[in-house]
Design a protein around this motif. Structure first.
Motif, mmCIF file in Angstrom:
data_model
loop_
_atom_site.group_PDB
_atom_site.id
_atom_site.type_symbol
_atom_site.label_atom_id
_atom_site.label_comp_id
_atom_site.label_asym_id
_atom_site.label_seq_id
_atom_site.Cartn_x
_atom_site.Cartn_y
_atom_site.Cartn_z
ATOM 1 N N MET A 152 0.854 -1.199 0.000
ATOM 2 C CA MET A 152 0.000 0.000 0.000
ATOM 3 C C MET A 152 0.890 1.249 0.000
ATOM 4 S SD MET A 152 -2.838 1.197 2.838
ATOM 5 C CE MET A 152 -3.848 -0.261 2.538
ATOM 6 N N ALA A 153 0.520 2.212 -0.865
ATOM 7 C CA ALA A 153 1.305 3.453 -0.919
ATOM 8 C C ALA A 153 1.172 4.205 0.399
ATOM 9 C CB ALA A 153 0.803 4.320 -2.067
ATOM 10 N N PRO A 154 2.265 4.827 0.865
ATOM 11 C CA PRO A 154 2.190 5.552 2.139
ATOM 12 C C PRO A 154 1.308 6.781 2.029
ATOM 13 C CG PRO A 154 4.267 5.996 1.029
ATOM 14 C CD PRO A 154 3.581 4.929 0.230
ATOM 15 N N LYS A 155 0.651 7.133 3.126
ATOM 16 C CA LYS A 155 -0.122 8.364 3.163
ATOM 17 C C LYS A 155 0.844 9.550 3.061
ATOM 18 C CE LYS A 155 -3.346 11.004 5.979
ATOM 19 N NZ LYS A 155 -4.037 11.097 7.296
ATOM 20 N N VAL A 156 0.430 10.552 2.296
ATOM 21 C CA VAL A 156 1.307 11.699 2.032
ATOM 22 C C VAL A 156 0.789 12.915 2.786
ATOM 23 C CG1 VAL A 156 2.217 13.242 0.260
ATOM 24 C CG2 VAL A 156 1.922 10.804 -0.236
ATOM 25 N N LYS A 157 1.679 13.600 3.471
ATOM 26 C CA LYS A 157 1.327 14.844 4.175
ATOM 27 C C LYS A 157 1.698 16.027 3.307
ATOM 28 C CE LYS A 157 -0.256 16.905 7.782
ATOM 29 N NZ LYS A 157 -1.692 16.758 8.053
ATOM 30 N N GLU A 158 0.699 16.865 2.999
ATOM 31 C CA GLU A 158 0.923 17.953 2.040
ATOM 32 C C GLU A 158 1.239 19.268 2.732
ATOM 33 O OE1 GLU A 158 -1.559 18.115 -1.560
ATOM 34 O OE2 GLU A 158 -2.053 20.164 -0.970
ATOM 35 N N GLN A 159 2.275 19.927 2.250
ATOM 36 C CA GLN A 159 2.627 21.280 2.673
ATOM 37 C C GLN A 159 2.637 22.175 1.435
ATOM 38 O OE1 GLN A 159 2.214 20.900 6.148
ATOM 39 N NE2 GLN A 159 3.768 22.499 6.189
ATOM 40 N N ASN A 160 2.170 23.382 1.595
ATOM 41 C CA ASN A 160 2.112 24.319 0.474
ATOM 42 C C ASN A 160 2.982 25.532 0.776
ATOM 43 O OD1 ASN A 160 -0.560 23.714 -1.500
ATOM 44 N ND2 ASN A 160 -0.605 22.731 0.493
ATOM 45 N N ILE A 161 3.615 26.032 -0.265
ATOM 46 C CA ILE A 161 4.398 27.260 -0.118
ATOM 47 C C ILE A 161 3.996 28.206 -1.248
ATOM 48 C CG2 ILE A 161 6.384 26.391 -1.432
ATOM 49 C CD1 ILE A 161 8.166 27.963 0.536
ATOM 50 N N ALA A 162 3.813 29.467 -0.919
ATOM 51 C CA ALA A 162 3.415 30.468 -1.908
ATOM 52 C C ALA A 162 4.591 31.407 -2.153
ATOM 53 C CB ALA A 162 2.210 31.260 -1.400
ATOM 54 N N VAL A 163 4.850 31.697 -3.421
ATOM 55 C CA VAL A 163 5.977 32.566 -3.770
ATOM 56 C C VAL A 163 5.436 33.799 -4.505
ATOM 57 C CG1 VAL A 163 8.172 32.751 -4.980
ATOM 58 C CG2 VAL A 163 7.492 30.562 -3.960
ATOM 59 N N PHE A 164 5.668 34.950 -3.895
ATOM 60 C CA PHE A 164 5.237 36.216 -4.481
ATOM 61 C C PHE A 164 6.471 36.968 -4.974
ATOM 62 C CE2 PHE A 164 1.959 35.123 -1.467
ATOM 63 C CZ PHE A 164 0.780 35.495 -2.093
ATOM 64 N N GLY A 165 6.395 37.496 -6.171
ATOM 65 C CA GLY A 165 7.510 38.274 -6.681
ATOM 66 C C GLY A 165 7.113 38.982 -7.959
ATOM 67 N N GLU A 166 7.696 40.137 -8.176
ATOM 68 C CA GLU A 166 7.397 40.875 -9.399
ATOM 69 C C GLU A 166 7.904 40.109 -10.611
ATOM 70 O OE1 GLU A 166 8.083 45.425 -8.310
ATOM 71 O OE2 GLU A 166 9.726 44.114 -7.753
ATOM 72 N N LEU A 172 6.109 13.205 2.230
ATOM 73 C CA LEU A 172 5.662 14.592 2.214
ATOM 74 C C LEU A 172 5.367 15.017 0.781
ATOM 75 C CD1 LEU A 172 8.445 16.148 4.486
ATOM 76 C CD2 LEU A 172 6.135 15.517 5.183
ATOM 77 N N ARG A 173 4.462 15.949 0.649
ATOM 78 C CA ARG A 173 4.246 16.563 -0.658
ATOM 79 C C ARG A 173 4.405 18.071 -0.492
ATOM 80 N NH1 ARG A 173 -0.337 14.262 -2.563
ATOM 81 N NH2 ARG A 173 0.973 12.863 -3.782
ATOM 82 N N LEU A 174 5.217 18.653 -1.346
ATOM 83 C CA LEU A 174 5.372 20.110 -1.370
ATOM 84 C C LEU A 174 4.677 20.640 -2.610
ATOM 85 C CD1 LEU A 174 6.736 22.707 -0.205
ATOM 86 C CD2 LEU A 174 8.553 22.312 -1.863
ATOM 87 N N VAL A 175 3.689 21.505 -2.409
ATOM 88 C CA VAL A 175 3.018 22.165 -3.537
ATOM 89 C C VAL A 175 3.503 23.606 -3.569
ATOM 90 C CG1 VAL A 175 0.840 22.725 -4.645
ATOM 91 C CG2 VAL A 175 1.025 20.663 -3.230
ATOM 92 N N TRP A 176 4.085 23.969 -4.693
ATOM 93 C CA TRP A 176 4.734 25.264 -4.861
ATOM 94 C C TRP A 176 3.817 26.126 -5.729
ATOM 95 C CZ3 TRP A 176 10.545 25.997 -4.660
ATOM 96 C CH2 TRP A 176 10.937 27.243 -5.150
ATOM 97 N N HIS A 177 3.330 27.228 -5.166
ATOM 98 C CA HIS A 177 2.437 28.137 -5.897
ATOM 99 C C HIS A 177 3.194 29.430 -6.218
ATOM 100 C CE1 HIS A 177 -1.177 25.813 -4.610
ATOM 101 N NE2 HIS A 177 -0.499 25.650 -3.490
ATOM 102 N N ASP A 178 3.208 29.786 -7.487
ATOM 103 C CA ASP A 178 3.735 31.099 -7.893
ATOM 104 C C ASP A 178 2.571 32.027 -8.159
ATOM 105 O OD1 ASP A 178 6.375 30.587 -7.752
ATOM 106 O OD2 ASP A 178 6.703 30.337 -9.897
ATOM 107 N N TYR A 179 2.653 33.235 -7.639
ATOM 108 C CA TYR A 179 1.652 34.230 -8.009
ATOM 109 C C TYR A 179 2.275 35.123 -9.078
ATOM 110 C CZ TYR A 179 -2.435 37.133 -7.634
ATOM 111 O OH TYR A 179 -3.613 37.785 -7.904
ATOM 112 N N PRO A 180 1.717 35.135 -10.310
ATOM 113 C CA PRO A 180 2.340 35.906 -11.395
ATOM 114 C C PRO A 180 2.556 37.360 -11.022
ATOM 115 C CG PRO A 180 0.598 34.515 -12.252
ATOM 116 C CD PRO A 180 0.495 34.449 -10.742
ATOM 117 N N GLY A 181 3.801 37.816 -11.175
ATOM 118 C CA GLY A 181 4.128 39.176 -10.789
ATOM 119 C C GLY A 181 3.321 40.213 -11.548
ATOM 120 N N GLN A 182 2.999 39.904 -12.793
ATOM 121 C CA GLN A 182 2.258 40.875 -13.596
ATOM 122 C C GLN A 182 0.888 41.178 -12.994
ATOM 123 O OE1 GLN A 182 3.728 38.191 -14.714
ATOM 124 N NE2 GLN A 182 5.187 38.771 -16.316
ATOM 125 N N TRP A 183 0.361 40.237 -12.237
ATOM 126 C CA TRP A 183 -0.975 40.436 -11.682
ATOM 127 C C TRP A 183 -0.975 41.489 -10.582
ATOM 128 C CZ3 TRP A 183 -3.583 34.922 -11.351
ATOM 129 C CH2 TRP A 183 -3.837 34.484 -12.658
#
Length: 389
Positions: free
Chosen positions: A1-15, A102-113
């Motif tokens: 059985m695949a192991p249960k995954v613990k998810e962490q998210n990180i948000a990256v803001f930049g121009e 662990l799962r790392l979800v990396w979110h970029d917020y588009p600088g143009q926005w």
């Protein structure tokens, strides 16, 4: 059985142009090097193979052809990576863990926005959608562009005001759509780190110097952004901005050459995303007079990580802590107070747990303890400033 995954998210803001795409490509590409795989207790796997191939190709083109990846204008696709402790060689599961990877979800917020108003209702809707996804993150990185810092040498306050003000105004414009019922959120990034990207352009600047420059030139702008962020979240006293700083450099850039092995701070990304929230919850549990449950899923995350780190020792500490009035029976079932005691006991105890986990071939516990020790190393190497206990 695949192991249960613990998810962490990180948000990256930049121009636009602040280095988000290069940072992500260098982070992932470096983990695919044979030297990384042989020297670490875990491997990093892209959950979407095509995304992984594109990032790895970006990394190889930087290394072999000095080509900088194109900017993802208006592209807000999250990237997901599974951090899997090494198996084989008799690896054992962490005895107290409810998860195995662990799962790392990396979110970029588009600088143009943050620099341009939406051109249509569709773009406006996508901005709200993207920001709503970011709300899952415990940690947000706000990139200060090292190149623009050079461009504004001697007048850094102008750049800081423009950058921090742009972020603040962008968030204010989204506020009514995000808080549809006007009620502050329980789940929201509570740790906002100011990070200098392209730090290789500032060899004279360590993280303390970067912090001092920001505080000297932009303290008022940081406070204004902090007030905006507090307007989004329940229990705003448990939110940090202007307390944590770090240096980041994806590579050393020279004419006709990109040396990808000369990275700065990228190996702190995983420790910051996983262990800093846990440590901060333990701090808030001591300093802030409020029910920890008001911090929502952050406490659940912290508690599960703390159980792995403290193991059997945590159970014993929890029993002891239940008799302490300051903690009492409400928090005693949580492992967070036990974690606080562990961290305050110093690195020697963590080193001991780490060594024992290695001896037991419990690579999940060994990985998490290594991440926590890496935070201390980042501070010692003057790459990271984190809020004092």
């Amino acid at each position: 059985m695949a192991p249960k995954v613990k998810e962490q998210n990180i948000a990256v803001f930049g121009e636009s142009g602040s280095g988000k795409t290069v940072l992500l490509s260098s982070f992932y590409g470096a983990t695919q090097e044979p030297s990384f795989l042989s020297s670490n207790l875990y491997q990093v796997l892209a959950d979407d193979t095509s995304q992984g191939l594109r990032l790895h190709a970006n990394y190889l083109k930087m290394s072999k052809a000095a080509q900088v990846p194109p900017t993802n204008r208006f592209d807000a696709v999250p990237y997901s990576f599974t951090i899997r402790p090494k198996d084989g060689d008799g690896a054992a599961a962490a005895p107290s863990s409810s998860f195995g990877a662990l799962r790392l979800v990396w979110h970029d917020y588009p600088g143009q926005w943050f620099e341009q108003d939406p051109s249509s209702d569709e773009v406006s809707r996508r901005r709200v959608e993207t920001f709503t996804k970011l709300l899952k993150s415990d940690v947000a990185l706000v990139l200060v562009d090292g190149q623009k810092l050079l461009d504004y040498a001697g007048e850094e306050e102008k750049y800081f005001r423009m950058m921090l003000g742009g972020l603040r105004v962008g968030l204010e414009k989204l506020k009514d759509d995000i808080l549809a019922d006007g009620k502050p959120l329980e789940e929201f990034p509570r740790i906002w780190i100011l990070a200098l990207s392209k730090a290789d352009l500032h060899p004279e600047l360590d993280v303390q110097g970067f912090k001092d420059l920001l505080v000297e030139k932009a303290a008022g702008d940081i406070v204004m952004l902090q007030q905006t962020l507090k307007g989004f979240v329940q229990a705003p006293e448990a939110l940090s901005l202007g307390e944590d700083f770090m240096l980041l450099s994806s590579a050393k850039f020279e004419p006709g050459k990109i040396e990808v092995t000369e990275r700065v701070g990228l190996d702190l990304i995983l420790p910051v995303a996983t262990m800093l929230p846990l440590e901060r919850v333990a701090q808030w549990a001591e300093k802030v007079d409020m029910p920890l449950r008001m911090l929502g899923g952050l406490v659940d995350h912290a508690n599960e990580f703390a159980v792995v780190l403290t193991g059997a020792a945590g159970t014993l500490l929890t029993k002891v802590l239940s008799k302490v009035p300051k903690v009492g029976p409400v928090l005693a079932p949580l492992a967070v107070p036990a974690l606080a005691e562990l961290i305050k006991s110093g690195g020697a105890k963590l080193e001991e747990i780490h060594a024992q986990a290695l001896a037991n071939r419990d690579y999940l516990t060994a990985t998490l303890t290594q991440f926590r020790l890496d935070l201390d190393r980042g501070v010692k190497d003057r790459l990271l400033v984190k809020s004092p206990w």
